[in-house]
Motif scaffolding. Structure first.
Motif, PDB file in Angstrom:
ATOM      1  N   ALA A  30       2.019  -9.182  -9.862  1.00  0.00           N
ATOM      2  CA  ALA A  30       1.034  -8.094  -9.865  1.00  0.00           C
ATOM      3  C   ALA A  30       1.714  -6.796  -9.461  1.00  0.00           C
ATOM      4  O   ALA A  30       2.716  -6.804  -8.748  1.00  0.00           O
ATOM      5  CB  ALA A  30      -0.106  -8.401  -8.899  1.00  0.00           C
ATOM      6  N   HIS A  63       3.910  -7.002 -14.458  1.00  0.00           N
ATOM      7  CA  HIS A  63       3.307  -8.333 -14.537  1.00  0.00           C
ATOM      8  C   HIS A  63       4.008  -9.208 -15.574  1.00  0.00           C
ATOM      9  O   HIS A  63       4.147  -8.829 -16.733  1.00  0.00           O
ATOM     10  CB  HIS A  63       1.819  -8.222 -14.870  1.00  0.00           C
ATOM     11  CG  HIS A  63       1.158  -9.553 -14.955  1.00  0.00           C
ATOM     12  ND1 HIS A  63       0.922 -10.181 -16.154  1.00  0.00           N
ATOM     13  CD2 HIS A  63       0.725 -10.401 -13.998  1.00  0.00           C
ATOM     14  CE1 HIS A  63       0.358 -11.347 -15.941  1.00  0.00           C
ATOM     15  NE2 HIS A  63       0.229 -11.506 -14.625  1.00  0.00           N
ATOM     16  N   CYS A 103       7.440 -10.999 -11.442  1.00  0.00           N
ATOM     17  CA  CYS A 103       6.381 -10.117 -10.962  1.00  0.00           C
ATOM     18  C   CYS A 103       5.014 -10.716 -11.277  1.00  0.00           C
ATOM     19  O   CYS A 103       4.718 -11.055 -12.425  1.00  0.00           O
ATOM     20  CB  CYS A 103       6.527  -8.749 -11.612  1.00  0.00           C
ATOM     21  SG  CYS A 103       5.384  -7.519 -10.957  1.00  0.00           S
TER      22      CYS A 103
END
Length: 153
Positions: free
Chosen positions: A67, A83, A65
């Motif tokens: 964002a 994140h 991930c």
């Protein structure tokens, strides 16, 4: 500057493949990795579901991930990636993902071995409009992907 065959792409740069209702940016594919892997950047808008539950029989996936947050169902367990989080999605295990949150989620997907890029392109090449589920299942079968929709009660 020479990269001896290598290359650099900034975020959101690469080949856009409009395939499954999310932003798919192909960063690299089997041609450049000797079929070892392909790599994509997914942009999943808030409130958008990814593909229906499915199984890959030929490749493993990894999500990182970048964002936002992304919900992933993997083998009956649910995860929320944030994140920097990493999730390994092995072949032959049912999975799907969605973004029920307000903020766009951005995820790097590494697929090994390469080949998923051809599947995405086959979907992108379908005519616009509603998709025939039998055509979709046929394309999925061509690439070793099995749809696993929940059975009706």
């Amino acid at each position: 500057m020479s990269l001896d065959g290598g290359y650099m792409l900034r975020t959101r740069q690469g080949q856009q493949i409009p395939a499954i209702g999310i932003g798919i940016t192909k960063k690299t594919d089997g041609k450049s990795t000797h079929d070892a892997y392909s790599l994509f950047e997914y942009a999943v808008p808030g409130g958008v579901n990814g593909p229906p539950p499915h199984i890959h029989t030929r490749e493993d996936e990894s999500f990182i991930c970048l964002a936002g947050k992304l919900e992933v169902s993997l083998g009956g367990e649910d995860f929320v990636l944030e994140h920097g989080d990493y999730l390994y999605l092995p072949r032959d295990v049912v999975h799907t993902f969605r973004n029920p949150f307000d903020e766009e989620a951005r995820v790097i997907s590494v697929v090994s071995p390469a080949g998923l890029e051809a599947y995405y392109q086959a979907l992108a090449d379908l005519p616009p409009g509603p998709k025939d589920i039998n055509v979709m299942k046929g394309i999925m079968a061509d690439f070793g992907i099995q749809l696993r929709l929940p059975e009706s009660a």
